[in-house]
Design a protein around this motif. Structure first.
Motif, PDB file in Angstrom:
ATOM      1  N   MET A 180      -5.642   2.421  -8.858  1.00  0.00           N
ATOM      2  CA  MET A 180      -5.060   1.566  -7.829  1.00  0.00           C
ATOM      3  C   MET A 180      -6.124   0.594  -7.360  1.00  0.00           C
ATOM      4  O   MET A 180      -7.253   0.984  -7.061  1.00  0.00           O
ATOM      5  CB  MET A 180      -4.600   2.455  -6.679  1.00  0.00           C
ATOM      6  CG  MET A 180      -4.117   1.719  -5.474  1.00  0.00           C
ATOM      7  SD  MET A 180      -2.402   1.246  -5.617  1.00  0.00           S
ATOM      8  CE  MET A 180      -1.619   2.823  -5.319  1.00  0.00           C
ATOM      9  N   GLY A 201      -4.106  -2.174  -2.653  1.00  0.00           N
ATOM     10  CA  GLY A 201      -3.147  -1.104  -2.388  1.00  0.00           C
ATOM     11  C   GLY A 201      -1.825  -1.247  -3.102  1.00  0.00           C
ATOM     12  O   GLY A 201      -0.974  -0.376  -3.007  1.00  0.00           O
ATOM     13  N   ILE A 202      -1.590  -2.357  -3.804  1.00  0.00           N
ATOM     14  CA  ILE A 202      -0.321  -2.501  -4.493  1.00  0.00           C
ATOM     15  C   ILE A 202      -0.474  -2.769  -5.988  1.00  0.00           C
ATOM     16  O   ILE A 202       0.451  -2.570  -6.744  1.00  0.00           O
ATOM     17  CB  ILE A 202       0.574  -3.609  -3.877  1.00  0.00           C
ATOM     18  CG1 ILE A 202      -0.258  -4.841  -3.545  1.00  0.00           C
ATOM     19  CG2 ILE A 202       1.260  -3.108  -2.630  1.00  0.00           C
ATOM     20  CD1 ILE A 202       0.548  -5.951  -2.953  1.00  0.00           C
ATOM     21  N   THR A 203      -1.628  -3.208  -6.401  1.00  0.00           N
ATOM     22  CA  THR A 203      -1.796  -3.492  -7.822  1.00  0.00           C
ATOM     23  C   THR A 203      -2.378  -2.275  -8.536  1.00  0.00           C
ATOM     24  O   THR A 203      -3.346  -1.680  -8.077  1.00  0.00           O
ATOM     25  CB  THR A 203      -2.733  -4.692  -8.020  1.00  0.00           C
ATOM     26  OG1 THR A 203      -2.257  -5.759  -7.220  1.00  0.00           O
ATOM     27  CG2 THR A 203      -2.758  -5.124  -9.468  1.00  0.00           C
ATOM     28  N   VAL A 204      -1.747  -1.924  -9.642  1.00  0.00           N
ATOM     29  CA  VAL A 204      -2.200  -0.788 -10.426  1.00  0.00           C
ATOM     30  C   VAL A 204      -2.668  -1.307 -11.775  1.00  0.00           C
ATOM     31  O   VAL A 204      -2.029  -2.186 -12.353  1.00  0.00           O
ATOM     32  CB  VAL A 204      -1.059   0.228 -10.638  1.00  0.00           C
ATOM     33  CG1 VAL A 204      -1.541   1.426 -11.419  1.00  0.00           C
ATOM     34  CG2 VAL A 204      -0.487   0.656  -9.304  1.00  0.00           C
ATOM     35  N   ALA A 233       1.844  -5.020 -10.391  1.00  0.00           N
ATOM     36  CA  ALA A 233       1.930  -4.971  -8.934  1.00  0.00           C
ATOM     37  C   ALA A 233       3.292  -4.404  -8.578  1.00  0.00           C
ATOM     38  O   ALA A 233       4.314  -5.022  -8.850  1.00  0.00           O
ATOM     39  CB  ALA A 233       1.772  -6.364  -8.338  1.00  0.00           C
ATOM     40  N   LEU A 273       6.342  -6.674  -1.200  1.00  0.00           N
ATOM     41  CA  LEU A 273       5.604  -5.528  -1.695  1.00  0.00           C
ATOM     42  C   LEU A 273       4.340  -5.446  -0.858  1.00  0.00           C
ATOM     43  O   LEU A 273       3.588  -6.404  -0.792  1.00  0.00           O
ATOM     44  CB  LEU A 273       5.275  -5.732  -3.170  1.00  0.00           C
ATOM     45  CG  LEU A 273       4.532  -4.618  -3.862  1.00  0.00           C
ATOM     46  CD1 LEU A 273       5.378  -3.371  -3.922  1.00  0.00           C
ATOM     47  CD2 LEU A 273       4.166  -5.055  -5.268  1.00  0.00           C
ATOM     48  N   ALA A 274       4.111  -4.317  -0.178  1.00  0.00           N
ATOM     49  CA  ALA A 274       2.962  -4.256   0.720  1.00  0.00           C
ATOM     50  C   ALA A 274       2.324  -2.881   0.687  1.00  0.00           C
ATOM     51  O   ALA A 274       2.957  -1.898   0.340  1.00  0.00           O
ATOM     52  CB  ALA A 274       3.398  -4.580   2.145  1.00  0.00           C
ATOM     53  N   ALA A 275       1.050  -2.830   1.025  1.00  0.00           N
ATOM     54  CA  ALA A 275       0.376  -1.552   1.206  1.00  0.00           C
ATOM     55  C   ALA A 275       0.211  -1.369   2.710  1.00  0.00           C
ATOM     56  O   ALA A 275      -0.414  -2.195   3.373  1.00  0.00           O
ATOM     57  CB  ALA A 275      -0.975  -1.564   0.512  1.00  0.00           C
ATOM     58  N   GLN A 320       0.148   6.665  -2.794  1.00  0.00           N
ATOM     59  CA  GLN A 320      -0.873   6.364  -1.804  1.00  0.00           C
ATOM     60  C   GLN A 320      -2.084   5.741  -2.495  1.00  0.00           C
ATOM     61  O   GLN A 320      -2.528   6.217  -3.538  1.00  0.00           O
ATOM     62  CB  GLN A 320      -1.288   7.652  -1.100  1.00  0.00           C
ATOM     63  CG  GLN A 320      -2.060   7.413   0.168  1.00  0.00           C
ATOM     64  CD  GLN A 320      -2.273   8.699   0.934  1.00  0.00           C
ATOM     65  OE1 GLN A 320      -2.239   9.785   0.373  1.00  0.00           O
ATOM     66  NE2 GLN A 320      -2.522   8.592   2.232  1.00  0.00           N
ATOM     67  N   ALA A 321      -2.593   4.669  -1.900  1.00  0.00           N
ATOM     68  CA  ALA A 321      -3.812   4.059  -2.429  1.00  0.00           C
ATOM     69  C   ALA A 321      -5.002   4.905  -2.007  1.00  0.00           C
ATOM     70  O   ALA A 321      -4.907   5.676  -1.058  1.00  0.00           O
ATOM     71  CB  ALA A 321      -3.940   2.637  -1.885  1.00  0.00           C
ATOM     72  N   PRO A 322      -6.147   4.745  -2.702  1.00  0.00           N
ATOM     73  CA  PRO A 322      -7.316   5.571  -2.352  1.00  0.00           C
ATOM     74  C   PRO A 322      -7.732   5.424  -0.889  1.00  0.00           C
ATOM     75  O   PRO A 322      -8.261   6.355  -0.305  1.00  0.00           O
ATOM     76  CB  PRO A 322      -8.414   5.038  -3.285  1.00  0.00           C
ATOM     77  CG  PRO A 322      -7.706   4.313  -4.364  1.00  0.00           C
ATOM     78  CD  PRO A 322      -6.402   3.868  -3.840  1.00  0.00           C
ATOM     79  N   ASP A 323      -7.479   4.260  -0.288  1.00  0.00           N
ATOM     80  CA  ASP A 323      -7.913   4.067   1.097  1.00  0.00           C
ATOM     81  C   ASP A 323      -6.900   4.624   2.104  1.00  0.00           C
ATOM     82  O   ASP A 323      -7.037   4.400   3.304  1.00  0.00           O
ATOM     83  CB  ASP A 323      -8.163   2.581   1.371  1.00  0.00           C
ATOM     84  CG  ASP A 323      -6.914   1.750   1.174  1.00  0.00           C
ATOM     85  OD1 ASP A 323      -5.861   2.328   0.827  1.00  0.00           O
ATOM     86  OD2 ASP A 323      -6.970   0.524   1.380  1.00  0.00           O
ATOM     87  N   ARG A 350      -3.626   3.921   2.428  1.00  0.00           N
ATOM     88  CA  ARG A 350      -2.408   3.156   2.681  1.00  0.00           C
ATOM     89  C   ARG A 350      -1.327   3.517   1.673  1.00  0.00           C
ATOM     90  O   ARG A 350      -1.615   4.032   0.592  1.00  0.00           O
ATOM     91  CB  ARG A 350      -2.720   1.658   2.606  1.00  0.00           C
ATOM     92  CG  ARG A 350      -3.573   1.187   3.778  1.00  0.00           C
ATOM     93  CD  ARG A 350      -3.803  -0.292   3.721  1.00  0.00           C
ATOM     94  NE  ARG A 350      -4.496  -0.681   2.485  1.00  0.00           N
ATOM     95  CZ  ARG A 350      -4.601  -1.941   2.070  1.00  0.00           C
ATOM     96  NH1 ARG A 350      -4.057  -2.909   2.769  1.00  0.00           N
ATOM     97  NH2 ARG A 350      -5.245  -2.225   0.955  1.00  0.00           N
ATOM     98  N   TRP A 351      -0.081   3.246   2.033  1.00  0.00           N
ATOM     99  CA  TRP A 351       1.048   3.579   1.157  1.00  0.00           C
ATOM    100  C   TRP A 351       1.674   2.322   0.602  1.00  0.00           C
ATOM    101  O   TRP A 351       1.815   1.325   1.292  1.00  0.00           O
ATOM    102  CB  TRP A 351       2.100   4.373   1.941  1.00  0.00           C
ATOM    103  CG  TRP A 351       1.599   5.690   2.391  1.00  0.00           C
ATOM    104  CD1 TRP A 351       0.888   5.950   3.543  1.00  0.00           C
ATOM    105  CD2 TRP A 351       1.711   6.929   1.698  1.00  0.00           C
ATOM    106  NE1 TRP A 351       0.561   7.275   3.606  1.00  0.00           N
ATOM    107  CE2 TRP A 351       1.063   7.900   2.489  1.00  0.00           C
ATOM    108  CE3 TRP A 351       2.303   7.316   0.492  1.00  0.00           C
ATOM    109  CZ2 TRP A 351       0.981   9.233   2.105  1.00  0.00           C
ATOM    110  CZ3 TRP A 351       2.230   8.641   0.122  1.00  0.00           C
ATOM    111  CH2 TRP A 351       1.566   9.592   0.915  1.00  0.00           C
ATOM    112  N   GLN A 352       2.092   2.422  -0.665  1.00  0.00           N
ATOM    113  CA  GLN A 352       2.834   1.311  -1.268  1.00  0.00           C
ATOM    114  C   GLN A 352       4.245   1.315  -0.713  1.00  0.00           C
ATOM    115  O   GLN A 352       4.923   2.339  -0.766  1.00  0.00           O
ATOM    116  CB  GLN A 352       2.957   1.530  -2.763  1.00  0.00           C
ATOM    117  CG  GLN A 352       1.780   1.086  -3.574  1.00  0.00           C
ATOM    118  CD  GLN A 352       2.128   1.148  -5.034  1.00  0.00           C
ATOM    119  OE1 GLN A 352       2.820   2.050  -5.486  1.00  0.00           O
ATOM    120  NE2 GLN A 352       1.659   0.184  -5.791  1.00  0.00           N
TER     121      GLN A 352
END
Lengths: 153, 651
Positions: free
Chosen positions: A66, A70-73, A90, B507-509, B589-592, B594-596
């Motif tokens: 990730m 936070g949205i791009t993989v 994304a 689309l947001a984190a 969940q992103a490593p930091d 936050r959630w997609q």
């Protein structure tokens, strides 16, 4: 219509419309169908940058990452002969997306050689490999089949 | 024991189908009164009963989760809720083929029991055709996919069912489509029966029409439900993907729609005889082709769950026999069917012919696009065909069809002139242009959605015009049916065009407490919490959403983990307002931390499915109207005959 051959005229008109539809479809299909690439094909003979294509292969284990936004993989799709294509996506990963399993990515090749996917199609259930992946790697496929069909017989 | 009863009933039913076939064929040689020919109808009725017993047995073994039956062990689980245990009975290959045969046999039993207006010989030919088709599928079930097969050792626990399929939509979607697919087999059998006996009459069309209407209603509902299922379950925010499996249901629908209209020309005006027969053959061929595409796994699809490539060849073989055989019979006999009544171009028939040709052209476009990947694969080139092909190419034929749909119903049968309806046409053209200019200037809309919006509004108004100058209460039900169905298409089209023109996506984190917005909505992610269900655990997002500053509402999109079989699915949340839907999906969940989160605001999107339901409702009204007037005609005939008999005895 006064003509005696109304039936004939109707048949001819219908035929013209249908043949027209067929020709139109054939013409559009040549231009609009997006082509399917395996990773080794994409490396050997890459499509034009920006052209809509599909890429199918296995998600290489340990490569799904990730990005900071936070949205791009990003991950790597592998095929035969150590071929590998980096993919950027994304969005929310599809339900059945897993490392080490099959995926079909829909999108386009970017100038830096990364595949920009705007849709991912993962395998649909544990017994099902996308059609395009079927002859990708017989050993892997056999492995997967064995792992996923325990219990019966 | 129950499973063995089911299997025995299936074998007996197959034997009766063979008897029915022989009876119907003997009737063609020896006449309708030959001893064996008279068995045709009872055989069909009994066969329907036996297959119903067989299907009930399958439901039973699934209900009690009899794990010694292979199919149950492979597809069910004791922990599943009852409704999903039952729906599991047809959520797999064998069960769905049994469902197919069940519907087919019940339909055959019903025509054998009630249809008396055609000559007996034609009916027997029809039933023979029906049993001929059924026999192939019995063979397929009994020889290649026995649903009642036992395991030598009963399994300790079932393997479960794909969690994507544990959904109420699945409980009703496939059976609805199957009833539609198989209902068309009746039209196919009527067409073959009429070809065999060369009896293509308005009566034939009237006998066939309720079946086409019924099948068409089920297909419409099935497609509508399937589209909604894909929309909320797959979590992609789309309602139609031009996926092979979706096309497999759309193609029979297009053919059935064309058939419905041409059969009504044949019934009312005795024209379009050969064309109607042809469509009868094509419609069911499309059903079988659809089943082949879905069941064989030759095409990749987002909906294909129970696929098995080896069985594909069996279905392909059946397909070749039935479609090839029917077309051969058609080619041999079509020439000997005499020409029907004539009509002028500016007439109801003329408009319906154009509509039929347009529908057929759309069908051809969809068919070619669906099969093209198969064709190129033969040359080792792999391609995918998607919306960039289907949308513009089918639109070329859809919009002319919509235009003719708006004005056709205003024309009179046989001979009319455009001058008579010039006022209405002028009104509609003005409306269309006004809508085009309005939407074109006010909003930046792509060409197809723009045309869609304008045509939807025009057709919406036009669909009610056939009622002008009529007493609303005295207008026949079938007319109301047509009005509603056409209006429903306008409504669905408005939904599609609006979805494609005005949707917004985000689309947001989001961290806990973060706020984002999509369209007029403000969305706050409050927390993400673990929750548990009967056979899953989930991470559930708690979000407060408010529409343009209004009262906030809580929604809980989830990311679910099923444990039998282990699988993860996203449970999207749809918040429906009168003017559209908010669609929310939560991802990983992103490593930091936050959630997609993926959000869509789709104005008027629900109209797509309301429109579908209106179309089906129109079909139901027309069906009731037709059946009622048939019954009335039948009782009048009976009374007339009784009266005549009375008169003669008096003499």
């Amino acid at each position: 219509m006064k003509a005696k051959h109304q039936r004939l005229v109707l048949v001819v008109l219908a035929l013209i419309a249908l043949v027209g539809a067929g020709l139109l479809a054939a013409y559009a299909l040549r231009n609009q169908a997006s082509y399917f690439y395996l990773p080794e094909q994409m490396q050997a003979d890459p499509p034009q940058v920006g052209q809509a294509v599909r890429l199918g292969g296995m998600v290489a284990p340990g490569t799904v990452e990730m990005q900071a936004d936070g949205i791009t993989v990003t991950f790597t799709v592998t095929g035969r002969e150590d071929s590998a294509v980096p993919v950027r996506f994304a969005g929310i990963l599809p339900d059945l997306f897993q490392e080490g399993s099959g995926v079909v990515a829909e999108g386009r090749l970017a100038a830096d050689g990364t595949f920009e996917a705007d849709k991912l199609l993962a395998k649909h259930d544990e017994n099902y490999v996308p059609r395009e992946l079927q002859d990708m790697d017989e050993h892997q496929a056999a492995e997967m089949a064995r792992e996923t069909t325990i219990g019966i017989e | 024991m129950i499973a063995e009863i089911g299997l025995a009933a299936l074998w007996l039913a197959a034997a009766l189908a063979a008897l029915q076939l022989v009876g119907g064929l003997v009737a063609q040689r020896a006449g309708a009164d030959a001893e064996i020919a008279r068995l045709t109808r009872p055989a069909a009725i009994l066969q329907g009963g036996l297959v119903a017993v067989s299907f009930a047995s399958l439901l039973w073994v699934f209900a009690i989760t009899d794990l010694s039956v292979k199919l149950v062990a492979a597809n069910s689980h004791t922990a599943k809720p009852m409704i999903f245990k039952l729906s599991g009975a047809w959520g797999n290959h064998e069960g769905s083929m049994l469902l197919w045969v069940t519907v087919m046999a019940l339909a055959g039993a019903l025509i054998a029991a009630v249809e008396r207006r055609l000559p007996e010989k034609t009916m027997q030919a029809t039933l023979a055709a029906q049993s001929f088709v059924a026999l192939g599928f019995y063979g397929f079930l009994l020889l290649a996919s026995n649903p009642f097969e036992r395991l030598a050792q009963p399994a300790a626990e079932g393997l479960g069912l794909n969690p994507l399929l544990q959904d109420i939509g699945l409980a009703f979607h496939p059976p609805t489509l199957y009833i539609g697919y198989v209902g068309l087999s009746v039209a196919f059998s009527f067409a073959l029966g009429a070809l065999l006996t060369k009896q293509v009459t308005p009566d034939f069309a009237r006998a066939m029409r309720p079946w086409i209407l019924g099948a068409w209603v089920f297909l419409t509902l099935g497609i509508t439900a399937g589209s909604y299922w894909a929309y909320y379950e797959l979590g992609w925010g789309g309602y139609w993907f031009w996926d092979p499996v979706e096309n497999a249901s759309l193609m029979p629908w297009l053919a059935a729609t064309a058939l419905l209209h041409s059969a009504s020309v044949l019934a009312s005006r005795d024209a379009l005889r050969v064309w109607t027969i042809m469509l009868g053959v094509v419609a069911f061929s499309m059903s079988m082709l659809g089943t082949f595409l879905v069941r064989s796994g030759v095409l990749t699809s987002v909906h294909a769950f129970a696929v098995d490539p080896e069985r594909g060849s069996f279905i392909l073989f059946l397909l070749a026999i039935y479609i090839g055989g029917a077309l051969l019979l058609f080619a041999l006999r079509a020439g000997s069917i005499s020409e029907g009544e004539r009509f002028s171009v500016a007439s109801r028939e003329g408009a319906l012919v154009v509509n039929n040709v347009m529908l057929s052209a759309i069908l051809a476009v969809v068919l070619l696009g669906t099969l093209y990947p198969l064709l190129t694969e033969a040359f080792d080139v792999r391609v995918s065909v998607g919306p960039p092909y289907f949308n513009p190419v089918s639109a070329i034929f859809v919009f002319p069809m919509l235009a003719i749909m708006a004005v056709g119903p205003l024309l009179r049968w046989r001979r009319d002139s455009w001058g008579r309806i010039s006022k209405e046409v002028a009104l509609l053209v003005a409306l269309l242009l006004a809508a085009l200019v309005l939407f074109g200037l006010l909003a930046e809309v792509a060409i197809l959605p723009l045309l869609g919006l304008a045509f939807a509004i025009t057709l919406g108004v036009a669909s009610f015009l056939p009622l002008r100058g009529r007493s609303l209460r005295r207008a026949p039900l079938s007319l109301w049916g047509m009005v509603l169905a056409h209006f429903g298409l306008a409504v669905a089209l408005l939904g599609m065009a609006s979805e494609s023109a005005f949707s917004t996506e985000k689309l947001a984190a989001l961290g806990e407490g973060d706020v984002t917005s999509v369209g007029p909505w403000e969305v706050t992610l409050e927390a993400v919490e673990p929750v548990a269900g009967p056979n899953w655990t989930a991470l559930s997002g708690r979000m407060q959403v408010s529409y343009s500053g209004g009262e906030p509402v809580e929604i809980n999109p989830q990311s679910r983990n099923f444990w039998a079989p282990a699988q993860q699915t996203a449970e999207s949340v749809l918040l429906t307002r009168w003017n559209g839907q908010l669609y929310a999906v939560i991802g990983t969940q992103a490593p930091d931390g936050r959630w997609q989160v993926r959000l869509w605001w789709k104005p008027l999107v629900t109209l797509i499915w309301y429109g579908g339901m209106l179309i089906a409702l129109g079909g139901i009204l027309a069906l009731i109207g037709r059946v009622r007037s048939d019954l009335r005609r039948r009782s009048a005939k009976r009374k007339g005959a009784a009266r005549r008999l009375e008169m003669e005895t008096v003499k």
